[in-house]
Design a protein around this motif. Structure first.
Motif, PDB file in Angstrom:
ATOM      1  N   TYR A  95       1.149  -1.153  -0.074  1.00 45.60           N
ATOM      2  CA  TYR A  95      -0.125  -0.166  -0.440  1.00 45.60           C
ATOM      3  C   TYR A  95       0.750   1.028  -0.087  1.00 45.60           C
ATOM      4  N   PHE A  96       2.496   1.313   0.273  1.00 45.65           N
ATOM      5  CA  PHE A  96       3.165   2.492   0.183  1.00 45.65           C
ATOM      6  C   PHE A  96       4.013   1.855  -1.519  1.00 45.65           C
ATOM      7  N   ASP A  97       4.296   2.234  -2.669  1.00 45.34           N
ATOM      8  CA  ASP A  97       4.897   2.233  -3.651  1.00 45.34           C
ATOM      9  C   ASP A  97       5.322   3.542  -4.506  1.00 45.34           C
ATOM     10  N   ILE A  98       6.391   3.509  -4.341  1.00 40.56           N
ATOM     11  CA  ILE A  98       7.390   4.273  -4.646  1.00 40.56           C
ATOM     12  C   ILE A  98       7.739   4.346  -6.340  1.00 40.56           C
ATOM     13  N   SER A  99       7.318   3.812  -7.181  1.00 39.59           N
ATOM     14  CA  SER A  99       7.308   2.962  -8.377  1.00 39.59           C
ATOM     15  C   SER A  99       5.895   3.271  -9.460  1.00 39.59           C
ATOM     16  N   LYS A 100       5.047   3.873  -9.146  1.00 43.64           N
ATOM     17  CA  LYS A 100       4.057   4.068  -9.548  1.00 43.64           C
ATOM     18  C   LYS A 100       3.541   5.874  -9.532  1.00 43.64           C
ATOM     19  N   GLY A 101       4.598   6.202  -9.353  1.00 50.10           N
ATOM     20  CA  GLY A 101       5.043   7.916  -9.778  1.00 50.10           C
ATOM     21  C   GLY A 101       3.579   8.292 -10.700  1.00 50.10           C
ATOM     22  N   ARG A 135      17.813   0.352 -13.234  1.00 47.13           N
ATOM     23  CA  ARG A 135      17.069   1.025 -13.618  1.00 47.13           C
ATOM     24  C   ARG A 135      16.126  -0.184 -13.653  1.00 47.13           C
ATOM     25  N   PHE A 136      15.009   0.403 -14.619  1.00 45.11           N
ATOM     26  CA  PHE A 136      13.393   0.339 -14.139  1.00 45.11           C
ATOM     27  C   PHE A 136      13.175  -1.179 -15.578  1.00 45.11           C
ATOM     28  N   SER A 137      11.832  -1.903 -15.272  1.00 39.77           N
ATOM     29  CA  SER A 137      11.800  -2.844 -15.734  1.00 39.77           C
ATOM     30  C   SER A 137      10.710  -2.690 -16.902  1.00 39.77           C
ATOM     31  N   ASN A 138      10.123  -1.188 -16.718  1.00 42.64           N
ATOM     32  CA  ASN A 138       8.562  -1.224 -17.842  1.00 42.64           C
ATOM     33  C   ASN A 138       9.028   0.955 -17.662  1.00 42.64           C
ATOM     34  N   PRO A 139       8.375   1.214 -18.752  1.00 48.69           N
ATOM     35  CA  PRO A 139       8.817   2.248 -19.206  1.00 48.69           C
ATOM     36  C   PRO A 139       7.633   3.102 -18.184  1.00 48.69           C
ATOM     37  N   ASP A 140       6.283   2.385 -17.815  1.00 50.62           N
ATOM     38  CA  ASP A 140       5.744   3.292 -17.145  1.00 50.62           C
ATOM     39  C   ASP A 140       6.100   3.380 -15.627  1.00 50.62           C
ATOM     40  N   VAL A 141       7.060   3.017 -15.364  1.00 51.14           N
ATOM     41  CA  VAL A 141       7.375   3.335 -13.818  1.00 51.14           C
ATOM     42  C   VAL A 141       8.793   3.888 -13.970  1.00 51.14           C
ATOM     43  N   THR A 142       8.013   5.105 -12.331  1.00 54.17           N
ATOM     44  CA  THR A 142       8.760   6.100 -12.268  1.00 54.17           C
ATOM     45  C   THR A 142       9.277   6.550 -10.870  1.00 54.17           C
ATOM     46  N   ILE A 143       9.416   6.738  -9.727  1.00 53.06           N
ATOM     47  CA  ILE A 143       9.842   7.188  -8.755  1.00 53.06           C
ATOM     48  C   ILE A 143       9.316   8.282  -8.037  1.00 53.06           C
ATOM     49  N   ASP A 144       8.423   7.800  -7.397  1.00 52.12           N
ATOM     50  CA  ASP A 144       7.841   9.181  -6.444  1.00 52.12           C
ATOM     51  C   ASP A 144       7.904   8.746  -5.453  1.00 52.12           C
ATOM     52  N   PHE A 145       9.090   9.498  -4.093  1.00 56.61           N
ATOM     53  CA  PHE A 145       9.202   9.397  -2.750  1.00 56.61           C
ATOM     54  C   PHE A 145       7.457   9.835  -1.899  1.00 56.61           C
ATOM     55  N   GLY A 146       6.727  10.913  -2.403  1.00 59.64           N
ATOM     56  CA  GLY A 146       5.141  10.938  -1.970  1.00 59.64           C
ATOM     57  C   GLY A 146       6.068  11.865  -0.765  1.00 59.64           C
ATOM     58  N   GLY A 147       4.979  11.721   0.316  1.00 58.57           N
ATOM     59  CA  GLY A 147       5.167  11.928   1.547  1.00 58.57           C
ATOM     60  C   GLY A 147       6.646  11.121   2.567  1.00 58.57           C
ATOM     61  N   MET A 148       6.792  10.636   1.733  1.00 56.05           N
ATOM     62  CA  MET A 148       8.048   9.619   2.776  1.00 56.05           C
ATOM     63  C   MET A 148       9.743  10.818   2.342  1.00 56.05           C
ATOM     64  N   GLY A 149       9.519  11.387   1.052  1.00 53.03           N
ATOM     65  CA  GLY A 149      10.390  12.562   0.701  1.00 53.03           C
ATOM     66  C   GLY A 149      10.499  13.147   3.036  1.00 53.03           C
ATOM     67  N   LYS A 150       9.181  13.862   2.841  1.00 53.99           N
ATOM     68  CA  LYS A 150       9.164  14.764   4.356  1.00 53.99           C
ATOM     69  C   LYS A 150      10.052  14.252   5.118  1.00 53.99           C
ATOM     70  N   GLY A 151       9.943  12.630   4.612  1.00 52.73           N
ATOM     71  CA  GLY A 151       9.916  12.306   7.031  1.00 52.73           C
ATOM     72  C   GLY A 151      11.766  11.816   6.805  1.00 52.73           C
ATOM     73  N   MET A 152      11.830  11.557   5.156  1.00 48.80           N
ATOM     74  CA  MET A 152      12.961  11.667   4.983  1.00 48.80           C
ATOM     75  C   MET A 152      14.771  12.638   6.270  1.00 48.80           C
ATOM     76  N   ALA A 153      13.957  13.795   5.237  1.00 45.85           N
ATOM     77  CA  ALA A 153      14.053  15.008   5.756  1.00 45.85           C
ATOM     78  C   ALA A 153      14.052  15.376   6.577  1.00 45.85           C
ATOM     79  N   LEU A 154      12.460  14.999   7.787  1.00 48.68           N
ATOM     80  CA  LEU A 154      12.697  15.571   9.038  1.00 48.68           C
ATOM     81  C   LEU A 154      13.790  14.306  10.050  1.00 48.68           C
ATOM     82  N   LYS A 155      14.172  13.342   9.069  1.00 52.27           N
ATOM     83  CA  LYS A 155      15.074  11.889   9.783  1.00 52.27           C
ATOM     84  C   LYS A 155      16.563  12.782   9.978  1.00 52.27           C
ATOM     85  N   MET A 156      16.445  13.782   9.070  1.00 55.45           N
ATOM     86  CA  MET A 156      17.870  14.849   9.378  1.00 55.45           C
ATOM     87  C   MET A 156      17.477  15.527   9.758  1.00 55.45           C
ATOM     88  N   VAL A 157      17.394  17.150  10.141  1.00 58.02           N
ATOM     89  CA  VAL A 157      15.808  17.326  10.899  1.00 58.02           C
ATOM     90  C   VAL A 157      16.662  16.844  12.218  1.00 58.02           C
TER      91      VAL A 157
END
Length: 283
Positions: A95-101, A135-157
């Motif tokens: 239910y959390f999938d960074i590959s479906k950007g 590398r990606f196995s499918n042209p429709d794959v793109t990585i999007d971290f979504g809200g996890m990006g803010k979480g990783m930034a806050l861990k750095m903070v």
């Protein structure tokens, strides 16, 4: 009466990741607070430069453009972030999938999202640890971290605050991602409450913790805000999820995943994480 320097409150803010980052620091010399804030500002903006889905000069943006054609080298920071995101796929039962950007952003734009064939994220995002490439196995794959990006930034903070020995801090990243250290200047804890429109009067008493809030109510003009990667469609029900956890990355991942996940999946997902509180409001 003159206040001692340790009681002075330092407040500052900057704009990053398409939202406002605000910091309240106190309990040490103002110079220490200012230096800590500058380190935070620099670190968060540099991290955004690496993981932004939208910025045309970000490392992730360039990787998303090229990784289907050939393996792409990654910085250690981006490699670590991708590894965390891929692990979250299994810990949240998909239910959390960074590959479906692409699917998520197509949906936001009113387009039909393409369903990527293959249920295992390791079949979509292929990592070569020896050469630190992806590398990606499918042209429709793109990585999007979504809200996890803010979480990783806050861990750095959090790491910077601890390293700089700032005893008390309240960080608000877009008002939906909260990080605390120590206590409020006039109390034993930092108080936090949800908007009264959610009919929830609970107060969270925070000391050294993080909170992430996700809600379908933040949709604008009927546009989909949260994507269900297993159903490959936007979440249509109205739900708000608050997760309190020691680790801000976990809090962000879970607040997003639990919006999309059905009730019966909660126990299985939460069993994989260390959490302090989960509040789910169905509207």
């Amino acid at each position: 009466m003159t206040r001692t320097s340790e009681k002075l409150i330092y407040h500052n803010s900057f704009f990053a990741m398409n939202t406002r980052f605000e910091a309240i620091l106190w309990g040490c010399e103002q110079k220490v607070c200012m230096e800590a804030f500058q380190l935070i500002n620099t670190a968060v903006c540099a991290f955004e430069k690496a993981i932004s889905f939208y910025a045309a000069d970000s490392e992730l943006f360039l990787l998303n453009q090229k990784a289907y054609e050939n393996p792409v080298s990654m910085s250690s920071e981006l490699s670590k972030s991708i590894s965390i995101g891929m692990a979250a796929y299994y810990l949240t039962n998909g239910y959390f999938d960074i590959s479906k950007g692409n699917a998520y952003h197509n949906l936001k734009e009113g387009k039909s999202p393409k369903n990527i064939i293959g249920t295992d994220i390791r079949n979509r995002i292929i990592i070569n640890k020896e050469h630190q490439t992806v590398r990606f196995s499918n042209p429709d794959v793109t990585i999007d971290f979504g809200g996890m990006g803010k979480g990783m930034a806050l861990k750095m903070v959090a790491d910077i605050i601890d390293q700089q020995l700032v005893p008390n801090a309240f960080i608000s990243f877009g008002e939906s991602s909260i990080l605390t250290r120590g206590r409020h200047p006039h109390g034993d804890y930092w108080p936090f409450a949800l908007d009264k429109s959610l009919a929830n009067e609970k107060e969270w008493q925070l000391n050294n913790s993080t909170i992430s809030v996700s809600s379908t109510l933040t949709r604008h003009l009927g546009k989909v805000h949260i994507f269900d990667p297993l159903a490959n469609k936007g979440v249509s029900h109205q739900k708000t999820v608050l997760v309190q956890a020691p680790n801000p990355i976990d809090a962000e991942i879970l607040s997003t995943a639990l919006i999309a996940a059905p009730d019966f999946a909660y126990e299985s997902i939460l069993g994989n994480y260390k959490v302090e509180d989960v509040t789910i409001i169905n509207l």
